[in-house]
Design a protein around this motif. Sequence first.
Motif, short mmCIF file in Angstrom:
data_model
loop_
_atom_site.label_atom_id
_atom_site.label_comp_id
_atom_site.label_asym_id
_atom_site.label_seq_id
_atom_site.Cartn_x
_atom_site.Cartn_y
_atom_site.Cartn_z
N SER A 4 5.16 16.83 2.40
CA SER A 4 4.46 17.23 1.19
C SER A 4 3.33 16.26 0.86
CB SER A 4 5.45 17.27 0.02
OG SER A 4 5.92 15.96 -0.26
N SER A 5 2.41 16.73 0.00
CA SER A 5 1.31 15.87 -0.44
C SER A 5 1.83 14.68 -1.24
CB SER A 5 0.32 16.68 -1.27
OG SER A 5 0.96 17.30 -2.38
N ARG A 6 2.98 14.86 -1.90
CA ARG A 6 3.59 13.74 -2.65
C ARG A 6 3.94 12.60 -1.70
NH1 ARG A 6 8.88 12.03 -3.75
NH2 ARG A 6 9.75 13.74 -2.55
N LEU A 7 4.50 12.93 -0.54
CA LEU A 7 4.87 11.90 0.43
C LEU A 7 3.66 11.39 1.22
CD1 LEU A 7 8.27 13.28 1.79
CD2 LEU A 7 7.87 11.63 -0.05
N ILE A 8 2.71 12.28 1.47
CA ILE A 8 1.48 11.86 2.17
C ILE A 8 0.77 10.77 1.39
CG2 ILE A 8 -0.87 12.61 2.74
CD1 ILE A 8 1.06 13.28 4.91
N LYS A 9 0.75 10.88 0.06
CA LYS A 9 0.10 9.86 -0.76
C LYS A 9 0.77 8.51 -0.58
CE LYS A 9 -2.86 10.01 -3.08
NZ LYS A 9 -4.27 9.60 -2.85
N ILE A 10 2.09 8.50 -0.44
CA ILE A 10 2.79 7.24 -0.18
C ILE A 10 2.33 6.65 1.15
CG2 ILE A 10 5.06 6.20 0.30
CD1 ILE A 10 6.26 8.36 -1.55
N VAL A 11 2.28 7.48 2.16
CA VAL A 11 1.85 7.03 3.49
C VAL A 11 0.44 6.46 3.43
CG1 VAL A 11 1.31 7.80 5.83
CG2 VAL A 11 3.37 8.64 4.68
N GLU A 12 -0.44 7.11 2.69
CA GLU A 12 -1.82 6.65 2.56
C GLU A 12 -1.91 5.31 1.83
OE1 GLU A 12 -3.94 11.08 2.42
OE2 GLU A 12 -3.65 9.92 0.57
N MET A 13 -1.04 5.11 0.85
CA MET A 13 -1.13 3.89 0.04
C MET A 13 -0.51 2.67 0.71
SD MET A 13 -0.41 5.29 -3.85
CE MET A 13 -0.73 3.66 -4.60
N VAL A 14 0.48 2.87 1.57
CA VAL A 14 1.12 1.72 2.23
C VAL A 14 0.10 1.02 3.13
CG1 VAL A 14 2.84 1.04 3.95
CG2 VAL A 14 3.45 2.66 2.15
N PRO A 15 -0.09 -0.29 2.96
CA PRO A 15 -1.05 -1.02 3.80
C PRO A 15 -0.51 -1.26 5.21
CG PRO A 15 0.06 -2.53 2.32
CD PRO A 15 0.52 -1.16 1.93
N MET A 16 -1.39 -1.58 6.13
CA MET A 16 -0.97 -1.95 7.48
C MET A 16 0.03 -3.10 7.38
SD MET A 16 -2.65 0.06 9.59
CE MET A 16 -2.67 -0.78 11.18
N SER A 17 1.20 -2.92 8.00
CA SER A 17 2.28 -3.90 7.84
C SER A 17 3.08 -4.01 9.13
CB SER A 17 3.22 -3.48 6.70
OG SER A 17 2.53 -3.30 5.48
N ASP A 18 3.84 -5.08 9.21
CA ASP A 18 4.74 -5.25 10.34
C ASP A 18 6.00 -4.41 10.12
OD1 ASP A 18 5.66 -6.38 12.79
OD2 ASP A 18 6.97 -7.71 11.64
N THR A 19 6.71 -4.68 9.02
CA THR A 19 7.97 -3.98 8.74
C THR A 19 8.02 -3.54 7.28
OG1 THR A 19 9.08 -5.39 10.36
CG2 THR A 19 10.49 -4.12 8.89
N VAL A 20 8.42 -2.29 7.07
CA VAL A 20 8.53 -1.74 5.72
C VAL A 20 9.89 -1.07 5.57
CG1 VAL A 20 7.68 0.08 4.17
CG2 VAL A 20 6.06 -1.43 5.32
N ALA A 21 10.50 -1.23 4.40
CA ALA A 21 11.77 -0.58 4.09
C ALA A 21 11.55 0.59 3.15
CB ALA A 21 12.74 -1.57 3.46
N ASP A 22 12.28 1.67 3.38
CA ASP A 22 12.27 2.83 2.49
C ASP A 22 13.63 2.91 1.83
OD1 ASP A 22 11.73 5.15 1.16
OD2 ASP A 22 11.72 6.44 2.93
N ILE A 23 13.68 2.55 0.54
CA ILE A 23 14.94 2.51 -0.21
C ILE A 23 15.22 3.90 -0.78
CG2 ILE A 23 16.19 1.38 -2.07
CD1 ILE A 23 15.31 -0.51 0.18
N GLY A 24 16.35 4.48 -0.39
CA GLY A 24 16.64 5.87 -0.75
C GLY A 24 15.83 6.78 0.14
N THR A 25 15.98 6.60 1.44
CA THR A 25 15.05 7.19 2.42
C THR A 25 15.11 8.70 2.53
OG1 THR A 25 14.24 6.88 4.68
CG2 THR A 25 16.63 7.04 4.40
N ASP A 26 16.24 9.31 2.14
CA ASP A 26 16.41 10.75 2.25
C ASP A 26 16.24 11.19 3.70
OD1 ASP A 26 17.09 13.22 1.30
OD2 ASP A 26 15.10 13.71 0.55
#
Length: 233
Positions: A4-26
């Motif tokens: 969804s566009s709701r989740l795409i916005k999250i993907v767009e906002m996350v900066p380039m990173s080594d490791t990221v955690a998704d809390i309540g990942t579904d």
Amino acid sequence: MDISSRLIKIVEMVPMSDTVADIGTDHGYVLIELLKRKKIKRGIASDNKEMPLEKARKNAVAENVENSMDFRLGSGFKTLKEGEVNGAVIAGMGGILIRELLENDMDVIKHLDFILLQPAQNPEILRKYLYQHHYRILEEELVREDRRFYEYLMVKYDPVESEPLVNHLDYVVGDLLLKKQHPLLKDYLTSKIKELEEIKEKINLTSVNAKRKSDDIILKIKELRSVRDGSDG
């Protein structure tokens, strides 16, 4: 994989990173998409229920990214070690629950470069907590999906910074959305006004407390209209 566009916005906002955690990942969609776009090298999918984790694992296998993901069962940030990840995402939980998760694991949070929050309910309660408890607001965003608005707050714990908002309508809207005159801001404020008007119509003015609540709502509606109608300026 169609997300969804709701989740795409999250993907767009996350900066380039080594490791990221998704809390309540579904279903694990956010981490999978981040890996596919090569915005992160590794993802930690965390959830307090086994079924969502199993769904996330199956989706990761289907998208060929399972070797770049860990799947951990547990509550909030308790599945993480200090300094293990660059940042974290918490999306789709209520603002009050997110606040509780932040309060419970400060040792982990203090080491994060960013936390991206997308509260499903009570965003004003979460925003107030962040402004009053040493969080720097790095970015704010709005998305409208299926006639519903979703708010995003990119934050970082800062032991020095803590600047409560002064005249911003009980934290209904934050400084950054106002400063950049977000294109959805006017419609978002209109939706908040409508919500308050509906609440006001249901109040039975038979007691002093009810009258006081109605007066408070009228004042808040007036303030919201003032901000909305001046938001073009």
